[in-house]
Write an enzyme that holds these catalytic residues in place. Sequence first.
Site, PDB file in Angstrom:
ATOM      1  N   CYS A  17      16.536  20.992 -25.546  1.00 52.83           N
ATOM      2  CA  CYS A  17      15.403  21.539 -26.293  1.00 52.83           C
ATOM      3  C   CYS A  17      15.210  22.983 -25.870  1.00 52.83           C
ATOM      4  CB  CYS A  17      14.129  20.771 -25.977  1.00 52.83           C
ATOM      5  SG  CYS A  17      14.228  19.036 -26.443  1.00 52.83           S
ATOM      6  N   ASN A  33      12.132  20.484 -21.549  1.00 55.65           N
ATOM      7  CA  ASN A  33      13.562  20.425 -21.851  1.00 55.65           C
ATOM      8  C   ASN A  33      14.236  19.650 -20.734  1.00 55.65           C
ATOM      9  OD1 ASN A  33      16.287  22.839 -21.592  1.00 55.65           O
ATOM     10  ND2 ASN A  33      16.272  20.850 -22.552  1.00 55.65           N
ATOM     11  N   GLY A  34      14.934  18.591 -21.104  1.00 55.82           N
ATOM     12  CA  GLY A  34      15.630  17.796 -20.102  1.00 55.82           C
ATOM     13  C   GLY A  34      15.398  16.327 -20.343  1.00 55.82           C
ATOM     14  N   THR A  47      30.554  28.193 -32.125  1.00 51.89           N
ATOM     15  CA  THR A  47      30.497  28.412 -30.688  1.00 51.89           C
ATOM     16  C   THR A  47      31.830  28.825 -30.072  1.00 51.89           C
ATOM     17  OG1 THR A  47      28.601  26.961 -30.568  1.00 51.89           O
ATOM     18  CG2 THR A  47      29.746  27.351 -28.503  1.00 51.89           C
ATOM     19  N   GLY A  97      17.534  22.939 -30.586  1.00 47.43           N
ATOM     20  CA  GLY A  97      16.890  21.746 -31.116  1.00 47.43           C
ATOM     21  C   GLY A  97      16.507  21.965 -32.555  1.00 47.43           C
ATOM     22  N   ASP A 138      38.321  24.884 -30.246  1.00 45.61           N
ATOM     23  CA  ASP A 138      36.892  24.540 -30.252  1.00 45.61           C
ATOM     24  C   ASP A 138      36.377  24.618 -28.819  1.00 45.61           C
ATOM     25  OD1 ASP A 138      34.460  23.961 -31.285  1.00 45.61           O
ATOM     26  OD2 ASP A 138      35.065  22.110 -32.292  1.00 45.61           O
ATOM     27  N   ASP A 139      35.037  24.740 -28.698  1.00 43.19           N
ATOM     28  CA  ASP A 139      34.476  24.837 -27.347  1.00 43.19           C
ATOM     29  C   ASP A 139      34.580  23.502 -26.624  1.00 43.19           C
ATOM     30  OD1 ASP A 139      32.079  24.767 -29.517  1.00 43.19           O
ATOM     31  OD2 ASP A 139      31.699  23.356 -27.908  1.00 43.19           O
ATOM     32  N   TYR A 163      28.662  25.074 -24.550  1.00 41.06           N
ATOM     33  CA  TYR A 163      28.208  24.871 -25.928  1.00 41.06           C
ATOM     34  C   TYR A 163      26.763  25.285 -26.194  1.00 41.06           C
ATOM     35  CZ  TYR A 163      26.463  22.174 -29.968  1.00 41.06           C
ATOM     36  OH  TYR A 163      25.833  21.797 -31.132  1.00 41.06           O
TER      37      TYR A 163
HETATM   38  O1  LIG Z   1      33.553  16.439 -31.137  1.00 37.67           O
HETATM   39  P1  LIG Z   1      32.250  16.581 -31.812  1.00 37.67           P
HETATM   40  O2  LIG Z   1      31.398  15.355 -31.610  1.00 37.67           O
HETATM   41  O3  LIG Z   1      32.374  16.956 -33.245  1.00 37.67           O
HETATM   42  O4  LIG Z   1      31.409  17.705 -31.069  1.00 37.67           O
HETATM   43  C1  LIG Z   1      31.898  18.961 -30.744  1.00 37.67           C
HETATM   44  C2  LIG Z   1      31.628  19.977 -31.816  1.00 37.67           C
HETATM   45  O5  LIG Z   1      30.203  20.072 -32.090  1.00 37.67           O
HETATM   46  C3  LIG Z   1      29.755  21.388 -31.819  1.00 37.67           C
HETATM   47  O6  LIG Z   1      29.659  22.174 -32.986  1.00 37.67           O
HETATM   48  P2  LIG Z   1      28.311  22.379 -33.820  1.00 37.67           P
HETATM   49  O7  LIG Z   1      28.592  22.251 -35.249  1.00 37.67           O
HETATM   50  O8  LIG Z   1      27.239  21.478 -33.277  1.00 37.67           O
HETATM   51  O9  LIG Z   1      27.783  23.837 -33.466  1.00 37.67           O
HETATM   52  P3  LIG Z   1      28.387  25.308 -33.527  1.00 37.67           P
HETATM   53  O10 LIG Z   1      28.280  25.789 -34.950  1.00 37.67           O
HETATM   54  O11 LIG Z   1      27.522  26.058 -32.591  1.00 37.67           O
HETATM   55  O12 LIG Z   1      29.814  25.299 -33.071  1.00 37.67           O
HETATM   56  C4  LIG Z   1      30.784  21.978 -30.903  1.00 37.67           C
HETATM   57  O13 LIG Z   1      30.805  23.390 -31.011  1.00 37.67           O
HETATM   58  C5  LIG Z   1      32.060  21.371 -31.406  1.00 37.67           C
HETATM   59  O14 LIG Z   1      32.521  22.066 -32.536  1.00 37.67           O
HETATM   60  N1  LIG Z   2      16.812  17.665 -25.297  1.00 39.15           N
HETATM   61  C1  LIG Z   2      15.726  17.653 -24.591  1.00 39.15           C
HETATM   62  O1  LIG Z   2      15.495  18.468 -23.728  1.00 39.15           O
HETATM   63  C2  LIG Z   2      14.788  16.497 -24.920  1.00 39.15           C
HETATM   64  C3  LIG Z   2      13.442  16.486 -24.223  1.00 39.15           C
HETATM   65  C4  LIG Z   2      12.838  15.083 -24.220  1.00 39.15           C
HETATM   66  N2  LIG Z   2      13.593  14.211 -23.355  1.00 39.15           N
HETATM   67  C5  LIG Z   2      12.765  14.520 -25.635  1.00 39.15           C
HETATM   68  O2  LIG Z   2      13.515  13.658 -25.990  1.00 39.15           O
HETATM   69  O3  LIG Z   2      11.976  14.956 -26.414  1.00 39.15           O
HETATM   70 MG   LIG Z   3      31.231  23.746 -33.102  1.00 39.27          MG
END
Ligand SMILES: O=P(O)(O)OC[C@H]1O[C@H](OP(=O)(O)OP(=O)(O)O)[C@H](O)[C@@H]1O
Ligand SMILES: NC(=O)CC[C@H](N)C(=O)O
Ligand SMILES: [Mg+2]
Length: 509
Positions: free
Chosen positions: A2, A101-102, A304, A28, A366-367, A258
């Site tokens: 978050c 957050n957490g 990313t 988020g 990919d990241d 990420y």
């Molecule tokens: O293996 P998966 O479960 O698919 O997860 C990994 C992917 O999800 C994220 O992208 P995302 O679309 O969330 O965000 P980005 O546009 O910042 O890359 C991350 O950058 C990878 O591309």
């Molecule tokens: N991703 C988060 O930091 C989530 C905060 C909190 N645990 C919630 O679920 O709202």
């Molecule tokens: Mg991605």
Amino acid sequence: MCGIVGIVSTSNVNQALYDALTVLQHRGQDAAGIVTYQDDRFYLRKDNGLVRDVFRTRHMRRLVGNVGIGHVRYPTAGSSSSAEAQPFYVNSPYGITLAHNGNLTNADDLSRDLFRTDLRHINTNSDSEVLLNVFAHELQKLGKLTPTKDDIFAAVKAVHKRCKGAYAVIAMVTGYGIVAFRDPNGIRPACYGVRETEEGGHEYMIASESVALNAAGFNLVRDIEPGEAVYIETDGSLYTQQCADKPHLIPCIFEHVYFARPDSIIDKVSVYKARLRMGETLADKVLRERPEHDIDVVIPIPDTSRTSAMQMAHRLGVKFREGFIKNRYIGRTFIMPGQKLRKKSVRQKLNPIDLEFRGKNVMLVDDSIVRGTTCKEIVQMARDAGARNVYFASAAPPVRYPNVYGIDMPSVNELIAHDKTIDEICEMIGADWLLYQDLEDLITCVNDVNPEIEAWECSVFDGKYITGDIDSAYLEKIEALRNDKTKSKQNGDDEDNGIIDLHNDNEND
Ligand SMILES: O=P(O)(O)OC[C@H]1O[C@H](OP(=O)(O)OP(=O)(O)O)[C@H](O)[C@@H]1O
Ligand SMILES: NC(=O)CC[C@H](N)C(=O)O
Ligand SMILES: [Mg+2]
């Protein structure tokens, strides 16, 4: 993950909080909220949706006051119901609101203790409501009509003694100020900044990432230390104190892989620099594994991975091309709730430029690969676009273990790499060659940027949970509670039942 933000200013904070939340939107996308304070009243607006959808002009006008906090939510506990959107509020003592957050790992025990011993009722399944009530109870115990900074710090100390897991928190205590603190391991990020007023005074802002400070015209002062609390009174006086017995900085490495924006600096690590390094070490691994490689072009999977892919291509001396165009109106797919939505969104989000693929050996970067949703779709898209060979590289090592510290990866069975060899994963995603970053290399990448950090929270890669309270029974419990099937059922129930202001779900029916 978050995003949290808090501001103590000399003028209305609503617009600055809104702007900061839009800058933290990548942390988020499920819900957003702002609470401000003026003349003994809170003004709160929160709901499911993106920042731009939750706050309309009519809400903004009513969010008056020079002090306030905000939150963007990606749920990791409870459900995605609007009743669990943050900030949470408790009326006693003083009236406190809180953004978190957490993820607390002992939320169930705390919830039971809060009811039986502290006589407090928790009305949602959110661990953040639990955290707020622990803080409120510890402050109430001190029995002061006017809390001093020492009282606030004493309550934070007690929170550290009772709460386990990961938490970066900003709480607003009505009429007194805002307090922010990080868990004793500093797993989740938080920093603060300052802005001079025209009259020569100081205004302060606290946020998950430094990029939010930049956007609102605040200068980064520093990160909040693990275990430390920063208390800013409504008149702008700022106090800090270490509130944990044994603080150690062990930040989450996945922020750098990420979550965080590349233009943020977290714990003195430039996320951008760390990602450039990840590209270099990936290139070195290519050269180690296949010195005579035949890669024609390196193509990132936006967004990313762009930074690492660019540097990887540079190091390899091959072309870097934007072969996939991203629809800028689709958010991050990984943090979307539900596999069906995530899968559909990959194709809606990314479209190939055939020219960059036809007849070529392409290295897609990919990241990270988590559930494998993105890479399975992408490899097929590259083939459909006419690629000769499709190679795939991940700037992070295989994600094999669940996360319990604020990333919603609770279910080991949903992780593509959890019980597979690299060859098996390669076959599953349909690639001709699959390459993962080594964990030692990833750690070197972040440590090169800040050698002072002695350890990293890497549990999704190595299964080591630094808080020492995670066993297989706990992992089984969260798997049962939070796997995709259960979540989609819960969220479906919420829709059917129509959430009212207090959280009333019937997931146990
Ligand atoms: O293996 P998966 O479960 O698919 O997860 C990994 C992917 O999800 C994220 O992208 P995302 O679309 O969330 O965000 P980005 O546009 O910042 O890359 C991350 O950058 C990878 O591309
Ligand atoms: N991703 C988060 O930091 C989530 C905060 C909190 N645990 C919630 O679920 O709202
Ligand atoms: Mg991605």
